[in-house]
Design a protein around this motif. Structure first.
Motif, mmCIF file in Angstrom:
data_model
loop_
_atom_site.group_PDB
_atom_site.id
_atom_site.type_symbol
_atom_site.label_atom_id
_atom_site.label_comp_id
_atom_site.label_asym_id
_atom_site.label_seq_id
_atom_site.Cartn_x
_atom_site.Cartn_y
_atom_site.Cartn_z
ATOM 1 N N UNK A 1 0.866 -1.281 0.170
ATOM 2 C CA UNK A 1 0.118 0.059 -0.004
ATOM 3 C C UNK A 1 0.690 1.256 0.037
ATOM 4 N N UNK A 2 2.226 1.167 0.462
ATOM 5 C CA UNK A 2 2.978 2.242 0.689
ATOM 6 C C UNK A 2 3.463 2.543 -0.739
ATOM 7 N N UNK A 3 3.750 1.628 -1.550
ATOM 8 C CA UNK A 3 4.037 1.863 -2.989
ATOM 9 C C UNK A 3 3.006 2.840 -3.576
ATOM 10 N N UNK A 4 1.708 2.459 -3.375
ATOM 11 C CA UNK A 4 0.808 3.195 -4.280
ATOM 12 C C UNK A 4 0.440 4.502 -3.800
ATOM 13 N N UNK A 5 0.904 4.848 -2.648
ATOM 14 C CA UNK A 5 0.797 6.305 -2.248
ATOM 15 C C UNK A 5 2.258 7.007 -2.630
ATOM 16 N N UNK A 6 3.360 6.133 -2.520
ATOM 17 C CA UNK A 6 4.598 6.796 -3.123
ATOM 18 C C UNK A 6 4.402 7.324 -4.637
ATOM 19 N N UNK A 7 3.730 6.292 -5.452
ATOM 20 C CA UNK A 7 3.531 6.670 -6.632
ATOM 21 C C UNK A 7 2.545 8.011 -7.018
ATOM 22 N N UNK A 8 1.671 7.977 -6.085
ATOM 23 C CA UNK A 8 0.531 9.157 -6.116
ATOM 24 C C UNK A 8 1.379 10.472 -5.652
ATOM 25 N N UNK A 9 2.351 10.396 -4.716
ATOM 26 C CA UNK A 9 3.028 11.445 -4.273
ATOM 27 C C UNK A 9 3.924 11.915 -5.461
ATOM 28 N N UNK A 10 4.853 10.940 -6.127
ATOM 29 C CA UNK A 10 5.668 11.031 -7.186
ATOM 30 C C UNK A 10 4.843 11.937 -8.297
ATOM 31 N N UNK A 11 3.553 11.427 -8.700
ATOM 32 C CA UNK A 11 3.004 12.103 -9.849
ATOM 33 C C UNK A 11 2.776 13.694 -9.455
ATOM 34 N N UNK B 1 6.829 10.727 -15.094
ATOM 35 C CA UNK B 1 5.444 10.741 -15.121
ATOM 36 C C UNK B 1 5.047 9.420 -16.100
ATOM 37 N N UNK B 2 5.648 9.181 -17.005
ATOM 38 C CA UNK B 2 5.407 8.170 -17.960
ATOM 39 C C UNK B 2 5.706 6.893 -17.146
ATOM 40 N N UNK B 3 6.774 6.929 -16.398
ATOM 41 C CA UNK B 3 7.192 5.737 -15.671
ATOM 42 C C UNK B 3 6.166 5.382 -14.531
ATOM 43 N N UNK B 4 5.630 6.624 -13.855
ATOM 44 C CA UNK B 4 4.464 6.175 -12.926
ATOM 45 C C UNK B 4 3.460 5.642 -13.674
ATOM 46 N N UNK B 5 2.956 5.742 -14.865
ATOM 47 C CA UNK B 5 2.163 5.081 -15.433
ATOM 48 C C UNK B 5 2.566 3.546 -15.776
ATOM 49 N N UNK B 6 3.511 3.438 -16.127
ATOM 50 C CA UNK B 6 4.097 2.063 -16.508
ATOM 51 C C UNK B 6 3.805 1.206 -15.108
ATOM 52 N N UNK B 7 4.357 1.640 -14.148
ATOM 53 C CA UNK B 7 4.191 1.009 -12.826
ATOM 54 C C UNK B 7 2.992 0.853 -12.308
ATOM 55 N N UNK B 8 2.111 1.850 -12.595
ATOM 56 C CA UNK B 8 0.606 1.836 -11.795
ATOM 57 C C UNK B 8 -0.201 0.857 -12.679
ATOM 58 N N UNK B 9 0.017 0.611 -14.035
ATOM 59 C CA UNK B 9 -0.371 -0.619 -14.848
ATOM 60 C C UNK B 9 -0.433 -1.821 -14.184
ATOM 61 N N UNK B 10 0.970 -2.129 -13.542
ATOM 62 C CA UNK B 10 1.381 -3.352 -13.087
ATOM 63 C C UNK B 10 0.673 -3.820 -11.785
ATOM 64 N N UNK B 11 0.331 -2.547 -11.074
ATOM 65 C CA UNK B 11 -0.186 -2.562 -9.803
ATOM 66 C C UNK B 11 -1.685 -2.561 -9.681
ATOM 67 N N UNK B 12 -2.371 -2.152 -10.687
ATOM 68 C CA UNK B 12 -3.938 -2.093 -10.908
ATOM 69 C C UNK B 12 -4.385 -3.416 -11.169
ATOM 70 N N UNK B 13 -5.337 -3.940 -10.046
ATOM 71 C CA UNK B 13 -6.136 -5.332 -10.124
ATOM 72 C C UNK B 13 -7.434 -5.223 -10.656
#
Length: 281
Positions: free
Chosen positions: A128-138, A167-179
């Motif tokens: 869950x921390x990684x999800x919030x880190x991605x949001x913070x980075x965005x 920003x594009x990297x955030x998208x790449x990681x987010x696609x992997x995390x979305x279930x």
């Protein structure tokens, strides 16, 4: 891997189609954000076809990210510059130097090394921390855009391009995390904010600085960071004993793409020669 390479081809071809449409469109206000020029370009089939190719490329990118390690997909997306360069050399008659032709071959070699050495996609769900880190980075990407707008011209394009790549990297990681579709999950907002911020920053970089510098920064930002996240947090791996080959292939593919960074945006058309003055009668 086929989806990743097909996505690269779609993005590369889309750049050329949109470049042809922009060249054929009559100029508008001539400002940095030229709404009139965009409207005229949208009325051309080439520009619409380019948007369609972008959409198809994004779908293929999602499929690839759900089945391959992030570092492989990131390198393949960077290789879209090689596709753009090859197509532009034929369709737009852009001259490639000997070094750039070698760079195209180097990109292909790096992708072949990655394809041979890559293992299966990691199955770690992250935290869950990684999800919030991605949001913070965005949101950090948006803040970076505000700060970069005040930098000197020479460094502005690099910082904006690098921020867009993150920003594009955030998208790449987010696609992997979305279930699934769950809008209470912060990773969905990280995807939307990161993608939107990346588009805004890259557009500003192209308008306010060197296209080559901005594209190089974007390639670095969207490949290195997500690759590290995939290996450390999501469990992406290589075949047994071939980790060195994957690292070498990744480095080779990215280095070749950086050499072709000037094709990140369509080159400007050559100015028409001025008419010779006529002698008085």
């Amino acid at each position: 891997m086929i989806c990743a390479l097909a996505s690269s081809v779609c993005f590369g071809a889309a750049s050329v189609l949109q470049a042809m449409a922009a060249r054929a469109a009559e100029p508008g206000t001539g400002g940095g954000v030229d709404v009139a020029l965009m409207w005229r370009a949208l009325q051309q089939w080439r520009y619409l076809a380019g948007l369609g190719a972008d959409g198809l490329g994004f779908v293929l990118q999602i499929v690839a990210l759900r089945t391959l390690p992030i570092y492989v997909v990131g390198a393949a997306l960077a290789a879209s510059l090689a596709v753009t360069a090859v197509i532009a050399s034929r369709v737009l008659r852009v001259q490639l130097s000997r070094v750039e032709w070698v760079a195209v071959a180097v990109v292909c070699l790096g992708l072949a090394m990655l394809a041979f050495a890559s293992g299966k996609e990691g199955h770690r769900e992250g935290s869950a921390a990684l999800d919030w880190v991605l949001l913070g980075i965005s949101f950090g990407v948006l803040l970076l855009g505000v700060v970069a707008g005040r930098l000197p011209v020479r460094s502005r394009a690099l910082v904006l391009g690098l921020g867009a790549g993150v920003g594009f990297g955030v998208v790449e990681v987010a696609v992997r995390l979305i279930e699934g579709i769950d809008f209470t999950d912060p990773v969905w907002y990280a995807l939307l904010v990161g993608g939107g911020a990346a588009f805004l920053l890259l557009t500003s970089a192209f308008q306010r600085g060197s296209v080559t510098t901005a594209t190089a920064g974007a390639v670095l930002g969207e490949t290195i960071g997500p690759a590290i996240v995939g290996v450390i947090w999501l469990g992406d791996s290589t075949r047994d004993g071939l980790g060195w080959l994957a690292i070498a292939g990744f480095a080779v593919a990215v280095a070749g793409s950086l050499t072709l960074a000037r094709f990140g945006e369509a080159p400007a058309p050559e100015p028409e020669p001025a008419a010779e003055p006529t002698a008085p009668s």
